[in-house]
Design a protein around this motif. Structure first.
Motif, PDB file in Angstrom:
ATOM      1  N   THR A  94      27.429  28.231  11.971  1.00  0.00           N
ATOM      2  CA  THR A  94      27.840  28.437  13.212  1.00  0.00           C
ATOM      3  C   THR A  94      27.893  30.039  13.439  1.00  0.00           C
ATOM      4  OG1 THR A  94      29.294  26.714  13.155  1.00  0.00           O
ATOM      5  CG2 THR A  94      29.858  28.309  14.962  1.00  0.00           C
ATOM      6  N   GLY A  95      26.738  30.534  14.688  1.00  0.00           N
ATOM      7  CA  GLY A  95      26.871  31.756  14.882  1.00  0.00           C
ATOM      8  C   GLY A  95      27.792  31.906  16.111  1.00  0.00           C
ATOM      9  N   GLU A  96      28.453  33.155  16.212  1.00  0.00           N
ATOM     10  CA  GLU A  96      29.468  33.670  16.947  1.00  0.00           C
ATOM     11  C   GLU A  96      28.963  35.065  17.361  1.00  0.00           C
ATOM     12  OE1 GLU A  96      34.068  33.737  17.838  1.00  0.00           O
ATOM     13  OE2 GLU A  96      33.462  33.535  15.653  1.00  0.00           O
ATOM     14  N   THR A  97      28.980  35.448  18.780  1.00  0.00           N
ATOM     15  CA  THR A  97      28.743  36.880  18.970  1.00  0.00           C
ATOM     16  C   THR A  97      29.647  37.137  20.201  1.00  0.00           C
ATOM     17  OG1 THR A  97      26.887  38.335  19.758  1.00  0.00           O
ATOM     18  CG2 THR A  97      26.671  36.303  20.485  1.00  0.00           C
ATOM     19  N   TRP A  98      29.703  38.512  20.268  1.00  0.00           N
ATOM     20  CA  TRP A  98      30.676  38.982  21.419  1.00  0.00           C
ATOM     21  C   TRP A  98      30.413  40.499  21.608  1.00  0.00           C
ATOM     22  CZ3 TRP A  98      32.207  37.793  16.624  1.00  0.00           C
ATOM     23  CH2 TRP A  98      32.733  38.519  15.686  1.00  0.00           C
ATOM     24  N   VAL A  99      30.887  41.065  22.647  1.00  0.00           N
ATOM     25  CA  VAL A  99      30.766  42.418  22.773  1.00  0.00           C
ATOM     26  C   VAL A  99      32.218  43.150  22.767  1.00  0.00           C
ATOM     27  CG1 VAL A  99      29.912  44.069  24.593  1.00  0.00           C
ATOM     28  CG2 VAL A  99      28.692  42.277  24.255  1.00  0.00           C
ATOM     29  N   ALA A 100      32.422  43.861  21.906  1.00  0.00           N
ATOM     30  CA  ALA A 100      34.036  44.377  21.708  1.00  0.00           C
ATOM     31  C   ALA A 100      34.380  45.342  22.609  1.00  0.00           C
ATOM     32  CB  ALA A 100      34.055  44.446  20.279  1.00  0.00           C
ATOM     33  N   ALA A 101      33.354  46.304  22.971  1.00  0.00           N
ATOM     34  CA  ALA A 101      33.784  47.514  23.868  1.00  0.00           C
ATOM     35  C   ALA A 101      32.696  47.571  24.832  1.00  0.00           C
ATOM     36  CB  ALA A 101      33.739  48.658  22.861  1.00  0.00           C
ATOM     37  N   ALA A 102      33.303  48.403  25.776  1.00  0.00           N
ATOM     38  CA  ALA A 102      32.307  48.723  27.358  1.00  0.00           C
ATOM     39  C   ALA A 102      31.191  49.591  26.794  1.00  0.00           C
ATOM     40  CB  ALA A 102      33.299  49.532  28.256  1.00  0.00           C
ATOM     41  N   PRO A 103      30.159  49.188  27.683  1.00  0.00           N
ATOM     42  CA  PRO A 103      28.707  49.745  27.259  1.00  0.00           C
ATOM     43  C   PRO A 103      29.025  51.353  27.510  1.00  0.00           C
ATOM     44  CG  PRO A 103      28.467  48.125  28.871  1.00  0.00           C
ATOM     45  CD  PRO A 103      29.993  48.276  28.853  1.00  0.00           C
ATOM     46  N   LYS A 104      28.085  52.210  26.954  1.00  0.00           N
ATOM     47  CA  LYS A 104      27.910  53.459  27.140  1.00  0.00           C
ATOM     48  C   LYS A 104      26.482  53.882  27.553  1.00  0.00           C
ATOM     49  CE  LYS A 104      30.875  54.252  22.959  1.00  0.00           C
ATOM     50  NZ  LYS A 104      30.995  54.144  21.471  1.00  0.00           N
ATOM     51  N   GLY A 105      26.546  54.164  28.947  1.00  0.00           N
ATOM     52  CA  GLY A 105      25.204  54.428  29.623  1.00  0.00           C
ATOM     53  C   GLY A 105      24.435  53.075  29.408  1.00  0.00           C
ATOM     54  N   ALA A 106      23.422  53.101  28.864  1.00  0.00           N
ATOM     55  CA  ALA A 106      22.209  51.811  29.060  1.00  0.00           C
ATOM     56  C   ALA A 106      22.443  51.005  27.593  1.00  0.00           C
ATOM     57  CB  ALA A 106      21.043  52.422  29.066  1.00  0.00           C
ATOM     58  N   ARG A 107      23.463  51.454  26.696  1.00  0.00           N
ATOM     59  CA  ARG A 107      23.649  50.793  25.479  1.00  0.00           C
ATOM     60  C   ARG A 107      25.070  50.232  25.248  1.00  0.00           C
ATOM     61  NH1 ARG A 107      20.492  54.842  24.992  1.00  0.00           N
ATOM     62  NH2 ARG A 107      18.395  54.496  23.676  1.00  0.00           N
ATOM     63  N   PHE A 108      25.197  48.968  24.663  1.00  0.00           N
ATOM     64  CA  PHE A 108      26.359  48.626  23.911  1.00  0.00           C
ATOM     65  C   PHE A 108      26.112  48.015  22.499  1.00  0.00           C
ATOM     66  CE2 PHE A 108      24.495  44.775  25.858  1.00  0.00           C
ATOM     67  CZ  PHE A 108      24.885  43.749  24.988  1.00  0.00           C
ATOM     68  N   ASP A 109      27.260  47.830  21.855  1.00  0.00           N
ATOM     69  CA  ASP A 109      27.147  47.297  20.406  1.00  0.00           C
ATOM     70  C   ASP A 109      27.490  45.771  20.676  1.00  0.00           C
ATOM     71  OD1 ASP A 109      26.416  49.423  19.123  1.00  0.00           O
ATOM     72  OD2 ASP A 109      28.352  50.181  18.655  1.00  0.00           O
ATOM     73  N   ARG A 110      27.035  44.884  19.849  1.00  0.00           N
ATOM     74  CA  ARG A 110      27.224  43.424  19.850  1.00  0.00           C
ATOM     75  C   ARG A 110      27.387  42.987  18.385  1.00  0.00           C
ATOM     76  NH1 ARG A 110      26.040  39.078  22.502  1.00  0.00           N
ATOM     77  NH2 ARG A 110      25.097  39.928  24.357  1.00  0.00           N
ATOM     78  N   ALA A 111      28.759  42.320  18.546  1.00  0.00           N
ATOM     79  CA  ALA A 111      29.059  41.842  17.106  1.00  0.00           C
ATOM     80  C   ALA A 111      28.219  40.231  16.782  1.00  0.00           C
ATOM     81  CB  ALA A 111      30.579  41.720  16.746  1.00  0.00           C
ATOM     82  N   VAL A 112      27.878  40.172  15.738  1.00  0.00           N
ATOM     83  CA  VAL A 112      27.216  38.709  15.309  1.00  0.00           C
ATOM     84  C   VAL A 112      27.985  38.326  13.973  1.00  0.00           C
ATOM     85  CG1 VAL A 112      25.566  37.175  15.047  1.00  0.00           C
ATOM     86  CG2 VAL A 112      25.507  39.193  16.519  1.00  0.00           C
ATOM     87  N   ARG A 113      28.404  36.963  13.978  1.00  0.00           N
ATOM     88  CA  ARG A 113      28.901  36.378  12.632  1.00  0.00           C
ATOM     89  C   ARG A 113      28.362  35.028  12.564  1.00  0.00           C
ATOM     90  NH1 ARG A 113      34.757  36.279  13.514  1.00  0.00           N
ATOM     91  NH2 ARG A 113      34.587  38.515  12.759  1.00  0.00           N
ATOM     92  N   PHE A 114      27.896  34.685  11.245  1.00  0.00           N
ATOM     93  CA  PHE A 114      27.277  33.346  11.083  1.00  0.00           C
ATOM     94  C   PHE A 114      28.226  32.826   9.881  1.00  0.00           C
ATOM     95  CE2 PHE A 114      23.512  35.378  12.665  1.00  0.00           C
ATOM     96  CZ  PHE A 114      23.125  34.609  13.699  1.00  0.00           C
ATOM     97  N   THR A 115      29.096  31.854  10.114  1.00  0.00           N
ATOM     98  CA  THR A 115      29.866  31.024   9.297  1.00  0.00           C
ATOM     99  C   THR A 115      29.385  29.683   8.962  1.00  0.00           C
ATOM    100  OG1 THR A 115      31.700  31.914  10.299  1.00  0.00           O
ATOM    101  CG2 THR A 115      32.168  30.138   8.770  1.00  0.00           C
ATOM    102  N   GLY A 116      29.304  29.602   7.521  1.00  0.00           N
ATOM    103  CA  GLY A 116      28.730  28.083   7.025  1.00  0.00           C
ATOM    104  C   GLY A 116      29.839  27.244   6.988  1.00  0.00           C
ATOM    105  N   ALA A 117      29.418  26.068   6.659  1.00  0.00           N
ATOM    106  CA  ALA A 117      30.065  24.434   6.874  1.00  0.00           C
ATOM    107  C   ALA A 117      31.330  24.835   6.126  1.00  0.00           C
ATOM    108  CB  ALA A 117      29.325  23.521   6.518  1.00  0.00           C
ATOM    109  N   ASP A 118      31.132  25.524   4.989  1.00  0.00           N
ATOM    110  CA  ASP A 118      32.248  25.676   3.903  1.00  0.00           C
ATOM    111  C   ASP A 118      33.397  26.784   4.422  1.00  0.00           C
ATOM    112  OD1 ASP A 118      30.908  28.326   3.696  1.00  0.00           O
ATOM    113  OD2 ASP A 118      30.546  28.177   1.715  1.00  0.00           O
ATOM    114  N   GLY A 119      33.212  27.089   5.926  1.00  0.00           N
ATOM    115  CA  GLY A 119      34.178  28.201   6.433  1.00  0.00           C
ATOM    116  C   GLY A 119      33.949  29.608   5.956  1.00  0.00           C
ATOM    117  N   LYS A 120      32.816  29.969   5.088  1.00  0.00           N
ATOM    118  CA  LYS A 120      32.664  31.191   4.503  1.00  0.00           C
ATOM    119  C   LYS A 120      31.753  31.968   5.300  1.00  0.00           C
ATOM    120  CE  LYS A 120      33.814  30.228  -0.288  1.00  0.00           C
ATOM    121  NZ  LYS A 120      33.495  30.055  -1.498  1.00  0.00           N
ATOM    122  N   VAL A 121      31.962  33.250   5.761  1.00  0.00           N
ATOM    123  CA  VAL A 121      30.959  33.968   6.440  1.00  0.00           C
ATOM    124  C   VAL A 121      29.819  34.346   5.572  1.00  0.00           C
ATOM    125  CG1 VAL A 121      30.810  36.312   7.555  1.00  0.00           C
ATOM    126  CG2 VAL A 121      32.922  35.140   7.835  1.00  0.00           C
TER     127      VAL A 121
END
Length: 129
Positions: free
Chosen positions: A72-99
């Motif tokens: 299960t892939g999950e993504t989000w933007v945690a902070a406001a952009p800076k100019g033309a850029r922003f950071d995106r967080a991504v996490r993939f978790t297996g069926a076993d619940g482990k990242v």
């Protein structure tokens, strides 16, 4: 903050000689989920006017996934952009619940008409924050 979730199942083509998903495939999945989030949340006029390019990936590989396994892939933007850029967080978790993989990627927005960097205005960022 708007989180986007997507399930991905590893195919035989995703597997390397070690028997698990290749690191380059994880990076492709990071890009695919980010683009899917943009397509799902951005207003049509913003999707038509702008596109994104990656300027940096920081990836932590924490576990393995084999052929036929789903993450299960999950993504989000945690902070406001800076100019033309922003950071995106991504996490993939297996069926076993482990990242299995976590990443922070930096994206830059470009104007489709000019191909130049464009400042991410508040109304463009709002659906993601």
């Amino acid at each position: 903050m708007s989180r986007f979730v997507q399930a991905i199942t590893a195919s035989a083509a995703d597997i390397d000689e070690l028997g698990h998903v290749n690191n380059a495939v994880w990076v492709r999945w990071i890009q695919e989920i980010a683009v899917a989030h943009w397509m799902a949340q951005a207003l049509p006029e913003h999707r038509d006017a702008y596109f994104w390019v990656v300027t940096r990936h920081e990836v932590d590989y924490r576990g393995n996934v084999g052929v036929g396994e789903t993450v299960t892939g999950e993504t989000w933007v945690a902070a406001a952009p800076k100019g033309a850029r922003f950071d995106r967080a991504v996490r993939f978790t297996g069926a076993d619940g482990k990242v299995k993989v976590e990443a922070v990627t930096t994206w830059a927005m470009l104007d489709r008409a000019t191909g130049k960097l464009a400042r991410v205005r508040d109304e463009i960022a709002a659906p993601f924050l």
